[in-house]
Design an enzyme around this catalytic site. Structure first.
Site, short mmCIF file in Angstrom:
data_model
loop_
_atom_site.label_atom_id
_atom_site.label_comp_id
_atom_site.label_asym_id
_atom_site.label_seq_id
_atom_site.Cartn_x
_atom_site.Cartn_y
_atom_site.Cartn_z
N HIS A 47 0.85 -1.20 0.00
CA HIS A 47 0.00 0.00 0.00
C HIS A 47 0.88 1.25 0.00
O HIS A 47 1.95 1.28 0.61
CB HIS A 47 -0.92 0.00 1.22
CG HIS A 47 -1.98 1.04 1.16
ND1 HIS A 47 -1.75 2.36 1.48
CD2 HIS A 47 -3.29 0.97 0.78
CE1 HIS A 47 -2.86 3.05 1.33
NE2 HIS A 47 -3.81 2.24 0.90
N GLU B 229 -4.46 1.49 -7.12
CA GLU B 229 -4.90 2.58 -6.26
C GLU B 229 -4.04 3.81 -6.51
O GLU B 229 -3.01 3.99 -5.85
CB GLU B 229 -4.79 2.17 -4.79
CG GLU B 229 -5.66 1.01 -4.37
CD GLU B 229 -5.67 0.84 -2.87
OE1 GLU B 229 -6.76 0.98 -2.28
OE2 GLU B 229 -4.60 0.61 -2.27
#
EC number: 5.3.1.33
Length: 263
Positions: A106, A178
């Site tokens: 992430h 993302e």
């Protein structure tokens, strides 16, 4: 809970990471209500998953129950099984506590905790070794996007983390695109047009070889249906819009009603 090695039948993946939110009581309540919902209205063609904090992992596992179709993940894990890694939790330990998915790479971990291409590769390999699903997060910054480097950047991130994997291994990997500029409280929701090229590029390299290509970044009940309609998108990775159960359930219902869930 289903064995992660046997996954792949779902047409759409719909999941949420709670980041550093929710105590034990709130986590337990959410999981119990979610378990009741999916038992009463199984979302056909959809694989739900939730990724709580480490401290709530076993609480959520127990609240979901042994027969729950909802998969459980962790937000990070170390590639070594054991050793002098103070403060870390290994993939093996996460699996022992009930995890079936490992979120890897992430952007917040890359920015704040020194995550690199090399560490993402090691974590992906460890997750696969232990039979868990690696959920590899990739995404470019606003600066990359403005420079016209989005596709090159995300493909390099993916290639580095997935280097050396066989097609059998890739078939057990999820990729979540993302874009950094679209995530978080101050993120700008990406338009459908902005997302077409990145997913075309990812599909060309990995689309038929991985378990799925997910989108994450300011996903909410207003845009989820449109995002699912983008070519090659096979799921959504949701943040704050799913932190309250009604929001998550609404997006699960949208996914179950979507033509892709019935393909």
């Amino acid at each position: 809970m289903p064995d992660a090695r046997a996954l792949g039948a779902a047409q759409l993946w719909i999941g949420t990471s709670w980041k550093m939110n929710k105590g034990l009581a709130e986590s337990r309540g959410y999981a119990r209500e979610l378990a009741e919902y999916v038992a009463a209205k199984p979302p056909a063609g959809v694989q739900p998953f939730i990724i709580p904090s480490f401290t709530a992992l076993t609480t959520v596992r127990d609240a979901l129950g042994d027969d729950s179709p909802v998969l459980l993940g962790v937000q990070n894990a170390h590639w070594e099984d054991h050793g002098a890694w103070t403060g870390e939790v290994s993939v093996a330990q996460a699996k022992d506590a009930g995890a079936q998915i490992v979120e890897i790479g992430h952007s917040e971990r890359r920015e704040h905790f020194g995550e690199t291409v090399e560490t993402t590769r090691l974590k992906v390999a460890a997750a696969l070794h232990h039979g868990l699903v690696p959920l590899l997060c990739i995404g470019e910054s606003a600066e990359n996007k403005q420079a016209g480097e989005s596709s090159r950047f995300i493909l390099e991130q993916a290639a580095g983390a997935l280097e050396g994997l066989t097609d059998e291994h890739l078939a057990r990997v999820l990729i979540a695109y993302e874009p950094i500029w679209a995530i978080g409280e101050n993120g700008r929701p990406a338009t459908v047009e902005e997302l077409r090229q990145p997913f075309d590029d990812l599909a060309r390299e990995y689309g038929c070889r991985t378990m799925g290509l997910l989108y994450g970044g300011s996903v909410n009940t207003d845009n989820a249906e449109d995002l699912l309609g983008i070519d090659h998108v096979t799921g959504l990775f949701i943040g704050r819009a799913a932190w309250q159960l009604p929001g998550y359930v609404r997006i699960l219902e949208m996914a179950a009603a979507h033509p892709k869930a019935k393909a």
